[in-house]
Design an enzyme around this catalytic site. Structure first.
Site, PDB file in Angstrom:
ATOM      1  N   GLN A 196      -5.819  -1.990   9.162  1.00  0.00           N
ATOM      2  CA  GLN A 196      -5.407  -3.278   8.603  1.00  0.00           C
ATOM      3  C   GLN A 196      -5.996  -4.419   9.430  1.00  0.00           C
ATOM      4  O   GLN A 196      -5.920  -4.415  10.661  1.00  0.00           O
ATOM      5  CB  GLN A 196      -3.864  -3.343   8.600  1.00  0.00           C
ATOM      6  CG  GLN A 196      -3.293  -4.514   7.850  1.00  0.00           C
ATOM      7  CD  GLN A 196      -3.564  -4.468   6.355  1.00  0.00           C
ATOM      8  OE1 GLN A 196      -3.640  -3.416   5.744  1.00  0.00           O
ATOM      9  NE2 GLN A 196      -3.730  -5.640   5.769  1.00  0.00           N
ATOM     10  N   LYS A 221       0.844  -1.207   0.000  1.00  0.00           N
ATOM     11  CA  LYS A 221       0.000   0.000   0.000  1.00  0.00           C
ATOM     12  C   LYS A 221       0.871   1.245   0.000  1.00  0.00           C
ATOM     13  O   LYS A 221       0.606   2.204  -0.711  1.00  0.00           O
ATOM     14  CB  LYS A 221      -0.934  -0.023   1.224  1.00  0.00           C
ATOM     15  CG  LYS A 221      -2.069  -1.026   1.051  1.00  0.00           C
ATOM     16  CD  LYS A 221      -2.791  -1.331   2.348  1.00  0.00           C
ATOM     17  CE  LYS A 221      -3.854  -2.409   2.090  1.00  0.00           C
ATOM     18  NZ  LYS A 221      -4.269  -3.147   3.231  1.00  0.00           N
ATOM     19  N   ASP A 261     -11.811   1.300   2.894  1.00  0.00           N
ATOM     20  CA  ASP A 261     -12.068  -0.145   2.780  1.00  0.00           C
ATOM     21  C   ASP A 261     -13.546  -0.421   2.499  1.00  0.00           C
ATOM     22  O   ASP A 261     -13.920  -1.550   2.171  1.00  0.00           O
ATOM     23  CB  ASP A 261     -11.715  -0.838   4.105  1.00  0.00           C
ATOM     24  CG  ASP A 261     -10.440  -1.651   4.022  1.00  0.00           C
ATOM     25  OD1 ASP A 261     -10.073  -2.064   2.912  1.00  0.00           O
ATOM     26  OD2 ASP A 261      -9.829  -1.875   5.080  1.00  0.00           O
TER      27      ASP A 261
HETATM   28  N1  GUN Z   1      -6.200  -7.546   5.264  1.00  0.00           N
HETATM   29  C1  GUN Z   1      -6.059  -8.208   4.087  1.00  0.00           C
HETATM   30  N2  GUN Z   1      -6.605  -7.490   3.079  1.00  0.00           N
HETATM   31  C2  GUN Z   1      -7.094  -6.367   3.634  1.00  0.00           C
HETATM   32  C3  GUN Z   1      -7.767  -5.225   3.100  1.00  0.00           C
HETATM   33  O1  GUN Z   1      -8.065  -5.115   1.913  1.00  0.00           O
HETATM   34  N3  GUN Z   1      -8.133  -4.289   4.003  1.00  0.00           N
HETATM   35  C4  GUN Z   1      -7.853  -4.402   5.318  1.00  0.00           C
HETATM   36  N4  GUN Z   1      -8.242  -3.406   6.120  1.00  0.00           N
HETATM   37  N5  GUN Z   1      -7.218  -5.416   5.834  1.00  0.00           N
HETATM   38  C5  GUN Z   1      -6.841  -6.396   4.998  1.00  0.00           C
END
Ligand code: GUN
Length: 277
Positions: free
Chosen positions: A92, A49, A115
């Site tokens: 996350q 990211k 998200d």
């Molecule tokens: N953990 C694995 N993929 C994701 C995601 O797309 N968003 C979040 N917040 N956590 C994750």
């Protein structure tokens, strides 16, 4: 001609369009990612990211806590909600077991929830209204569109009902006038259902689970699985076993993954637009 959909190439095209859009925004965009604990897979996701944000000129702030109380985490999020220069907030997942994930997610302002996990955004999605939507689900639709796959009227079967992929895809595919079936771990006779799919999307987190006898001749197969084993990545589909049956298929890695981070950056731009309209 190859039937493999190249996610990296599609992500690059999307990236160039996004750079233009970001450059046309008058304010600097900023994404804050909050991570709690020491999950190695989360470290990799957060690194990816950061990389895409840096490439696109989006400011990136990583708040990593070895441990934090639920109350302090919520207070931190509430502060970020009120900071004008913060465009997007992402917590996350997974969070450590002692923290109530739902409560924490609800603390995020729906306008900054990149998200698309808050109740407000899930409600927006399922009532076909403007709002932020989960990036991986958006990436699946983007891949199909860029690979010129017709969605309208098609039999779409989604395997997996997660909040980030399967569930939001129900709405995204319905909006595109597909006939949608969703399957999960309790589905009986899974094969009989997946074999009817014109478009089969698999997100179950089981290494190479989908074999030839699950797939209809000429189907388009999108593999969302990311399974790590001895440092190597595997999808949910047995690629070598099914590839010759498919009219189009994604690979792991190099399929949906590159699109997911691009759609996150795209969501930061969407969040900015929602906050400034
Ligand atoms: N953990 C694995 N993929 C994701 C995601 O797309 N968003 C979040 N917040 N956590 C994750």
């Amino acid at each position: 001609m190859s039937n493999i959909i190249d996610g990296k190439e599609i992500a690059n095209i999307k990236k160039n369009a996004l750079i233009k859009e970001i450059n046309s925004v008058k304010d600097k965009l900023k994404l804050v990612v909050i991570q709690v604990g020491n999950d190695p897979a989360s470290d990799v996701y957060v690194r990816n990211k950061r990389k895409i944000c840096e490439e696109l000129g989006i400011l990136f702030n990583h708040l990593k806590y070895e441990s934090i109380s639920e109350d302090d985490l919520i207070t931190t999020i509430e502060k970020l909600n009120n900071e004008k220069e913060v465009t997007g907030i992402l917590v996350q997942l997974p969070l450590p077991k002692n923290i109530d994930e739902k409560k924490v997610i609800e603390a995020i302002s729906p306008l900054k929830d990149v998200d698309g996990l808050t109740k407000a955004n899930v409600g927006n999605l399922f009532s076909f209204q403007d709002g932020l939507k989960p990036c991986t689900a958006l990436g699946v639709i983007e891949i199909l569109d860029c690979a010129n796959t017709k969605i309208e009227g098609k039999n779409v079967v989604i395997v997996g009902r997660s909040r980030l992929v399967g569930l939001p895809l129900i709405s995204l595919f319905l909006k595109r006038n597909a006939t949608v079936t969703i399957c999960h771990s309790k589905t009986e006779n899974l094969k009989d259902i997946t074999k009817k799919a014109d478009i089969l999307v698999v997100a179950i987190g089981k290494k190479e689970y989908i074999k030839e006898d699950y797939v209809k001749d000429g189907a388009v197969v999108i593999d969302v699985g990311i399974n790590r084993e001895n440092g190597k990545l595997y999808g949910d589909c047995d690629f070598e076993n099914i590839k010759d049956k498919c009219s189009k298929i994604t690979k792991v890695p190099g399929g949906v993954g590159p699109l997911t981070v691009i759609m996150l950056a795209s969501n930061v731009v969407e969040a900015y637009k929602l906050q400034n309209r």
